[in-house]
Design a protein around this motif. Sequence first.
Motif, PDB file in Angstrom:
ATOM      1  N   ALA A 159     -11.078  -4.905   9.894  1.00 39.49           N
ATOM      2  CA  ALA A 159     -11.022  -5.899  11.065  1.00 39.49           C
ATOM      3  C   ALA A 159     -10.336  -7.298  10.212  1.00 39.49           C
ATOM      4  O   ALA A 159      -9.654  -7.972  10.805  1.00 39.49           O
ATOM      5  CB  ALA A 159     -12.454  -6.653  11.388  1.00 39.49           C
ATOM      6  N   ILE A 160     -10.620  -7.416   8.849  1.00 38.97           N
ATOM      7  CA  ILE A 160      -9.951  -8.666   8.172  1.00 38.97           C
ATOM      8  C   ILE A 160      -8.416  -8.305   8.027  1.00 38.97           C
ATOM      9  O   ILE A 160      -7.676  -9.173   8.334  1.00 38.97           O
ATOM     10  CB  ILE A 160     -10.788  -8.681   6.865  1.00 38.97           C
ATOM     11  CG1 ILE A 160     -12.045  -9.296   7.281  1.00 38.97           C
ATOM     12  CG2 ILE A 160      -9.795  -9.749   5.792  1.00 38.97           C
ATOM     13  CD1 ILE A 160     -12.996  -9.372   5.783  1.00 38.97           C
ATOM     14  N   HIS A 161      -8.037  -6.927   7.683  1.00 35.10           N
ATOM     15  CA  HIS A 161      -6.741  -6.564   7.454  1.00 35.10           C
ATOM     16  C   HIS A 161      -6.094  -6.933   8.975  1.00 35.10           C
ATOM     17  O   HIS A 161      -4.884  -7.428   9.008  1.00 35.10           O
ATOM     18  CB  HIS A 161      -6.662  -5.383   6.989  1.00 35.10           C
ATOM     19  CG  HIS A 161      -6.450  -5.132   5.431  1.00 35.10           C
ATOM     20  ND1 HIS A 161      -5.174  -5.180   4.878  1.00 35.10           N
ATOM     21  CD2 HIS A 161      -7.554  -5.065   4.530  1.00 35.10           C
ATOM     22  CE1 HIS A 161      -5.824  -5.051   3.360  1.00 35.10           C
ATOM     23  NE2 HIS A 161      -7.031  -4.886   3.300  1.00 35.10           N
ATOM     24  N   ARG A 162      -6.444  -6.458   9.810  1.00 33.63           N
ATOM     25  CA  ARG A 162      -5.725  -6.624  11.324  1.00 33.63           C
ATOM     26  C   ARG A 162      -5.738  -8.033  11.664  1.00 33.63           C
ATOM     27  O   ARG A 162      -4.609  -8.627  11.921  1.00 33.63           O
ATOM     28  CB  ARG A 162      -6.621  -5.877  12.263  1.00 33.63           C
ATOM     29  CG  ARG A 162      -6.576  -4.430  12.264  1.00 33.63           C
ATOM     30  CD  ARG A 162      -7.066  -3.783  13.566  1.00 33.63           C
ATOM     31  NE  ARG A 162      -8.574  -4.021  13.693  1.00 33.63           N
ATOM     32  CZ  ARG A 162      -9.491  -3.208  12.990  1.00 33.63           C
ATOM     33  NH1 ARG A 162      -9.185  -2.183  12.198  1.00 33.63           N
ATOM     34  NH2 ARG A 162     -10.658  -3.501  13.367  1.00 33.63           N
ATOM     35  N   ALA A 163      -6.796  -8.941  11.448  1.00 32.56           N
ATOM     36  CA  ALA A 163      -6.670 -10.066  11.633  1.00 32.56           C
ATOM     37  C   ALA A 163      -5.624 -10.942  10.958  1.00 32.56           C
ATOM     38  O   ALA A 163      -5.246 -11.903  11.187  1.00 32.56           O
ATOM     39  CB  ALA A 163      -8.039 -10.942  11.893  1.00 32.56           C
ATOM     40  N   ALA A 164      -5.577 -10.600   9.529  1.00 31.93           N
ATOM     41  CA  ALA A 164      -4.823 -11.429   8.609  1.00 31.93           C
ATOM     42  C   ALA A 164      -3.466 -11.306   8.769  1.00 31.93           C
ATOM     43  O   ALA A 164      -2.678 -12.268   8.373  1.00 31.93           O
ATOM     44  CB  ALA A 164      -5.377 -11.014   7.180  1.00 31.93           C
TER      45      ALA A 164
END
Length: 170
Positions: free
Chosen positions: A37-42
């Motif tokens: 989720a963090i990788h997708r959002a960043a």
Amino acid sequence: MPVVLEIHRGDITRLDVDAIVNAANSSLLGGGGVDGAIHRAAGKELVHECRLLGGCKTGQAKITGGYELSAKHIIHTVGPVWRGGDNGEPELLADCYRNSLEVARANGVRSIAFPAISTGIYDFPTERAAPIAVRTVREVTGQHDGAFERVLFVCFDDATQAAFDAALAE
């Protein structure tokens, strides 16, 4: 002034804090759960910077930019995989919180949000992880009075929130 410890229910990627902590895998190149989720959002730039870091060992922490997140930084830490509790898992989990806060302090981070590290696919029991997280954060922030303003424990479900509520009440 003492640090404010809070529980937050919701999406860690949407928080307006100086840094969010990523419960990463050792490659730092993304995965499932909060890491994915963090990788997708960043955004795509995060993977590029993570490649340059050369991975991360369990219990250690490394920092990157926040890219497309509201948070200026992402602190990546690799939690222990639960193997029954007699293989150093509690100590390694405490190291995740301790080292993340030390990296944060060294980079001028005043507000930070933690997920419940290792309690997802790494199977660390939440009722055991929450007291370790809260105790370690209190210990480290107490040693650096004034370095931090806010620490959030981001919970994704009722059971996690109940465990962190109980740990904060101790």
